[in-house]
Design a protein around this motif. Structure first.
Motif: not given
Length: 222
Positions: A117-126, A206-222
C-alpha cells in the motif's frame, strides 16, 4: 543469551513498521525502541531501505522457497490444478513463519501489506531480483488453473486477492475477538487462513465478464 545488536534492531523495526508503516517510522523511533544508537543502524544496514529489505528477508527466505516447493509438488501430481489447490499451497509456508518469529504469519502479512500500500519501489525490485522466478512460478500455476483468463485479468484478480488477504490478516486479532463474542467461535490465525482460501479462490476463478487486452502486466508489490 543476550540478543545481538542487529537482531535487536530488526525486531524493533519489524514491530514499528507493522504498526505504523515504513514511511511513518523514523530511524530515531527504531533506535529508541531497540535501545541502540544511530551509528549501529548505519553500521549494520547502511540505510533505512536496506533495513526494510532485511526485515522482510527474514520471512521471505523461508516463505518463498517453501511456496515454490509446494507449487512444484502440486503440479507434479495435478498438471492442471484447481485455483483452490494452488492457493492452498500457500497455507503451510505461511504457518511456518510462526517459527521465524512469534506471531510471524500475521506480522509478515502486515509488513507485506505495508509494502503493497505504500510507495516502496525498492522493495518491489528487491523481491523481484531475489524471488522473481518463484513468484512467476506461482502466477503461472494460477494461470494453469484458469487458462481462460487473460494475463491482464489475472493481474487484477491477484491484486484483489492480495488486498483481501492483507486486510483480513491485519484484522485477525479483532476478527477472532468478534467471532468469540458474537458467535462463540474460537478462531486461530490458521483457522482464518483456511476460511479465507476458498473465498479468494472463488474470486480469482470466477467467470470473466470484461475482456482486458493490456500487454502482460506483472504481479508487483507496489
Amino acid at each position: 543469551m543476550a540478543m545481538d545488536t542487529k537482531t535487536q534492531i530488526l525486531n524493533a523495526a519489524e514491530q514499528l513498521f507493522a504498526e505504523h508503516g515504513f514511511g511513518d517510522t523514523s530511524l530515531r523511533a527504531i533506535t529508541t525502541e531497540a535501545k541502540v544508537n544511530l551509528a549501529s543502524v548505519n553500521y549494520h544496514f547502511g540505510s533505512k531501505k536496506q533495513l526494510i529489505q532485511e526485515v522482510l528477508q527474514r520471512y521471505l527466505k523461508v516463505f518463498m522457497p517453501q511456496v515454490d516447493q509446494q507449487v512444484k509438488a502440486l503440479l507434479a501430481e495435478h498438471p492442471q490444478p484447481s485455483v483452490e489447490q494452488v492457493f492452498t499451497s500457500l497455507v503451510k509456508p505461511l504457518l511456518l513463519l510462526n517459527q521465524v518469529r512469534p506471531d510471524g504469519t500475521a506480522l509478515f502479512v502486515r509488513l507485506l501489506g505495508r509494502g503493497y500500500s505504500e510507495s516502496q519501489g525498492h522493495l518491489r525490485k528487491y523481491i523481484t531480483f531475489h524471488y522473481g522466478q518463484m513468484l512467476k512460478n506461482f502466477v503461472d500455476a494460477v494461470h494453469l488453473a484458469v487458462p481462460e483468463l487473460s494475463k491482464a485479468e489475472l493481474f487484477w484478480r491477484l491484486h484483489f486477492a492480495i488486498g483481501t488477504f492483507v486486510f483480513t490478516m491485519a484484522s485477525s486479532k479483532a476478527l477472532s475477538e468478534i467471532a468469540l463474542a458474537d458467535y462463540q467461535q474460537q478462531v486461530t490465525v490458521e483457522g482464518i487462513i483456511h476460511r479465507l482460501m476458498p473465498y479468494i479462490s472463488a474470486g480469482v476463478g470466477a467467470k470473466a465478464h470484461v475482456s482486458m487486452n493490456q500487454s502482460n502486466p506483472v504481479l508487483e508489490i507496489a
